[in-house]
Design a protein around this motif. Structure first.
Motif, PDB file in Angstrom:
ATOM      1  N   GLU A  82      -7.540  73.114  71.322  1.00  0.00           N
ATOM      2  CA  GLU A  82      -6.094  72.889  71.180  1.00  0.00           C
ATOM      3  C   GLU A  82      -5.736  71.436  70.943  1.00  0.00           C
ATOM      4  O   GLU A  82      -4.579  71.062  71.025  1.00  0.00           O
ATOM      5  N   SER A  83      -6.720  70.596  70.610  1.00  0.00           N
ATOM      6  CA  SER A  83      -6.442  69.173  70.444  1.00  0.00           C
ATOM      7  C   SER A  83      -6.003  68.810  69.028  1.00  0.00           C
ATOM      8  O   SER A  83      -5.891  67.642  68.708  1.00  0.00           O
ATOM      9  N   SER A  84      -5.747  69.795  68.181  1.00  0.00           N
ATOM     10  CA  SER A  84      -5.263  69.548  66.828  1.00  0.00           C
ATOM     11  C   SER A  84      -4.033  70.426  66.584  1.00  0.00           C
ATOM     12  O   SER A  84      -3.713  71.309  67.383  1.00  0.00           O
ATOM     13  N   LEU A  85      -3.353  70.186  65.467  1.00  0.00           N
ATOM     14  CA  LEU A  85      -2.181  71.004  65.151  1.00  0.00           C
ATOM     15  C   LEU A  85      -2.562  72.466  64.932  1.00  0.00           C
ATOM     16  O   LEU A  85      -1.887  73.373  65.422  1.00  0.00           O
ATOM     17  N   GLU A  86      -3.646  72.687  64.194  1.00  0.00           N
ATOM     18  CA  GLU A  86      -4.093  74.069  63.957  1.00  0.00           C
ATOM     19  C   GLU A  86      -4.501  74.739  65.266  1.00  0.00           C
ATOM     20  O   GLU A  86      -4.230  75.911  65.488  1.00  0.00           O
ATOM     21  N   GLY A  87      -5.164  73.994  66.128  1.00  0.00           N
ATOM     22  CA  GLY A  87      -5.553  74.540  67.421  1.00  0.00           C
ATOM     23  C   GLY A  87      -4.349  74.880  68.287  1.00  0.00           C
ATOM     24  O   GLY A  87      -4.322  75.904  68.964  1.00  0.00           O
ATOM     25  N   THR A  88      -3.333  74.000  68.259  1.00  0.00           N
ATOM     26  CA  THR A  88      -2.115  74.256  69.026  1.00  0.00           C
ATOM     27  C   THR A  88      -1.426  75.518  68.522  1.00  0.00           C
ATOM     28  O   THR A  88      -0.983  76.354  69.317  1.00  0.00           O
ATOM     29  N   LEU A  89      -1.354  75.661  67.195  1.00  0.00           N
ATOM     30  CA  LEU A  89      -0.774  76.881  66.625  1.00  0.00           C
ATOM     31  C   LEU A  89      -1.598  78.104  67.009  1.00  0.00           C
ATOM     32  O   LEU A  89      -1.040  79.174  67.293  1.00  0.00           O
ATOM     33  N   GLY A  90      -2.924  77.948  67.036  1.00  0.00           N
ATOM     34  CA  GLY A  90      -3.795  79.052  67.434  1.00  0.00           C
ATOM     35  C   GLY A  90      -3.560  79.480  68.874  1.00  0.00           C
ATOM     36  O   GLY A  90      -3.515  80.676  69.188  1.00  0.00           O
ATOM     37  N   VAL A  91      -3.401  78.505  69.772  1.00  0.00           N
ATOM     38  CA  VAL A  91      -3.155  78.804  71.182  1.00  0.00           C
ATOM     39  C   VAL A  91      -1.812  79.513  71.348  1.00  0.00           C
ATOM     40  O   VAL A  91      -1.704  80.535  72.033  1.00  0.00           O
ATOM     41  N   LEU A  92      -0.780  78.979  70.693  1.00  0.00           N
ATOM     42  CA  LEU A  92       0.545  79.612  70.782  1.00  0.00           C
ATOM     43  C   LEU A  92       0.516  81.030  70.229  1.00  0.00           C
ATOM     44  O   LEU A  92       1.078  81.955  70.818  1.00  0.00           O
ATOM     45  N   ASP A  93      -0.146  81.214  69.087  1.00  0.00           N
ATOM     46  CA  ASP A  93      -0.249  82.543  68.484  1.00  0.00           C
ATOM     47  C   ASP A  93      -0.997  83.500  69.404  1.00  0.00           C
ATOM     48  O   ASP A  93      -0.570  84.645  69.597  1.00  0.00           O
ATOM     49  N   LYS A  94      -2.093  83.023  69.972  1.00  0.00           N
ATOM     50  CA  LYS A  94      -2.901  83.875  70.870  1.00  0.00           C
ATOM     51  C   LYS A  94      -2.085  84.293  72.095  1.00  0.00           C
ATOM     52  O   LYS A  94      -2.095  85.469  72.474  1.00  0.00           O
ATOM     53  N   ILE A  95      -1.363  83.351  72.695  1.00  0.00           N
ATOM     54  CA  ILE A  95      -0.597  83.677  73.903  1.00  0.00           C
ATOM     55  C   ILE A  95       0.604  84.558  73.581  1.00  0.00           C
ATOM     56  O   ILE A  95       0.820  85.595  74.208  1.00  0.00           O
ATOM     57  N   ILE A  96       1.387  84.153  72.580  1.00  0.00           N
ATOM     58  CA  ILE A  96       2.667  84.825  72.329  1.00  0.00           C
ATOM     59  C   ILE A  96       2.490  86.162  71.623  1.00  0.00           C
ATOM     60  O   ILE A  96       3.051  87.171  72.044  1.00  0.00           O
ATOM     61  N   ARG A  97       1.702  86.175  70.552  1.00  0.00           N
ATOM     62  CA  ARG A  97       1.570  87.418  69.779  1.00  0.00           C
ATOM     63  C   ARG A  97       0.519  88.361  70.332  1.00  0.00           C
ATOM     64  O   ARG A  97       0.772  89.557  70.469  1.00  0.00           O
ATOM     65  N   VAL A  98      -0.663  87.827  70.640  1.00  0.00           N
ATOM     66  CA  VAL A  98      -1.777  88.697  71.020  1.00  0.00           C
ATOM     67  C   VAL A  98      -1.685  89.119  72.484  1.00  0.00           C
ATOM     68  O   VAL A  98      -1.673  90.307  72.802  1.00  0.00           O
ATOM     69  N   GLU A  99      -1.651  88.141  73.393  1.00  0.00           N
ATOM     70  CA  GLU A  99      -1.682  88.463  74.823  1.00  0.00           C
ATOM     71  C   GLU A  99      -0.364  89.051  75.332  1.00  0.00           C
ATOM     72  O   GLU A  99      -0.361  90.055  76.040  1.00  0.00           O
ATOM     73  N   LEU A 100       0.753  88.400  75.004  1.00  0.00           N
ATOM     74  CA  LEU A 100       2.050  88.885  75.489  1.00  0.00           C
ATOM     75  C   LEU A 100       2.643  89.953  74.577  1.00  0.00           C
ATOM     76  O   LEU A 100       3.502  90.718  75.010  1.00  0.00           O
ATOM     77  N   GLY A 101       2.210  89.982  73.330  1.00  0.00           N
ATOM     78  CA  GLY A 101       2.702  90.977  72.382  1.00  0.00           C
ATOM     79  C   GLY A 101       4.181  90.824  72.058  1.00  0.00           C
ATOM     80  O   GLY A 101       4.871  91.810  71.817  1.00  0.00           O
ATOM     81  N   LEU A 102       4.675  89.579  72.052  1.00  0.00           N
ATOM     82  CA  LEU A 102       6.097  89.355  71.790  1.00  0.00           C
ATOM     83  C   LEU A 102       6.397  89.419  70.297  1.00  0.00           C
ATOM     84  O   LEU A 102       5.690  88.849  69.487  1.00  0.00           O
ATOM     85  N   THR A 103       7.456  90.123  69.968  1.00  0.00           N
ATOM     86  CA  THR A 103       7.942  90.180  68.606  1.00  0.00           C
ATOM     87  C   THR A 103       9.148  89.252  68.488  1.00  0.00           C
ATOM     88  O   THR A 103       9.586  88.660  69.475  1.00  0.00           O
ATOM     89  N   GLU A 104       9.706  89.178  67.292  1.00  0.00           N
ATOM     90  CA  GLU A 104      10.875  88.325  67.089  1.00  0.00           C
ATOM     91  C   GLU A 104      12.041  88.770  67.969  1.00  0.00           C
ATOM     92  O   GLU A 104      12.734  87.946  68.563  1.00  0.00           O
ATOM     93  N   ASP A 105      12.237  90.085  68.087  1.00  0.00           N
ATOM     94  CA  ASP A 105      13.321  90.589  68.942  1.00  0.00           C
ATOM     95  C   ASP A 105      13.091  90.264  70.412  1.00  0.00           C
ATOM     96  O   ASP A 105      14.018  89.912  71.138  1.00  0.00           O
ATOM     97  N   ASN A 106      11.838  90.381  70.860  1.00  0.00           N
ATOM     98  CA  ASN A 106      11.519  90.056  72.258  1.00  0.00           C
ATOM     99  C   ASN A 106      11.776  88.585  72.557  1.00  0.00           C
ATOM    100  O   ASN A 106      12.285  88.242  73.628  1.00  0.00           O
ATOM    101  N   ILE A 107      11.422  87.712  71.606  1.00  0.00           N
ATOM    102  CA  ILE A 107      11.634  86.279  71.805  1.00  0.00           C
ATOM    103  C   ILE A 107      13.129  85.973  71.855  1.00  0.00           C
ATOM    104  O   ILE A 107      13.582  85.164  72.662  1.00  0.00           O
ATOM    105  N   LYS A 108      13.915  86.633  70.998  1.00  0.00           N
ATOM    106  CA  LYS A 108      15.365  86.431  71.015  1.00  0.00           C
ATOM    107  C   LYS A 108      15.963  86.849  72.361  1.00  0.00           C
ATOM    108  O   LYS A 108      16.829  86.170  72.901  1.00  0.00           O
ATOM    109  N   LYS A 109      15.480  87.959  72.908  1.00  0.00           N
ATOM    110  CA  LYS A 109      15.971  88.428  74.215  1.00  0.00           C
ATOM    111  C   LYS A 109      15.528  87.498  75.338  1.00  0.00           C
ATOM    112  O   LYS A 109      16.271  87.233  76.270  1.00  0.00           O
ATOM    113  N   HIS A 110      14.287  87.027  75.265  1.00  0.00           N
ATOM    114  CA  HIS A 110      13.725  86.191  76.329  1.00  0.00           C
ATOM    115  C   HIS A 110      14.374  84.814  76.361  1.00  0.00           C
ATOM    116  O   HIS A 110      14.715  84.302  77.414  1.00  0.00           O
TER     117      HIS A 110
END
Length: 126
Positions: free
Chosen positions: A5-33
């Protein structure tokens, strides 16, 4: 996660992994949250800011991380900053003229100078 996560691509990868893969948040879920707080050290916050700036023109909410994330100092780093502030306030600076400075009190009492940290050539005698 085995993501650097020490680069921009790595940071995007971490965010994608947490938000989309692990939490399974969609655009609607993020808007509600609402805002997601991302606590970390200064490098993590800096990279989050850079990713937010790089993706600010994306129309997809999930891709535009600056619209739903906010960087925050981690608890450990806040404690370290508080300790440094307290030390600076009560210990003082070398040859300080302030009356409450422990440096001044030790000098007036003729105590040996205490040196520690990076500038110490050897350990203190106590």
């Amino acid at each position: 996660m085995h993501i650097d996560e020490s680069s921009l691509e790595g940071t995007l990868g971490v965010l994608d992994k947490i938000i989309r893969v692990e939490l399974g948040l969609t655009e609607d879920n993020i808007k509600k949250h609402g805002i997601i707080l991302c606590a970390g050290d200064q490098l993590s916050k800096l990279l989050l800011d850079k990713v937010s700036a790089a993706r600010q023109d994306d129309s997809d909410l999930v891709e535009n991380v600056g619209r739903y994330t906010k960087g925050q100092d981690g608890v450990f780093h806040m404690k370290m900053a508080g300790d440094q502030m307290t030390t600076n306030e009560h210990w003082g600076q070398p040859n300080s003229k302030t009356l409450w400075s422990l440096w001044k009190v030790n000098t007036l009492l003729g105590r040996k100078v205490m040196v520690a940290g990076w500038k110490a050539k050897s350990l203190p005698p106590f």
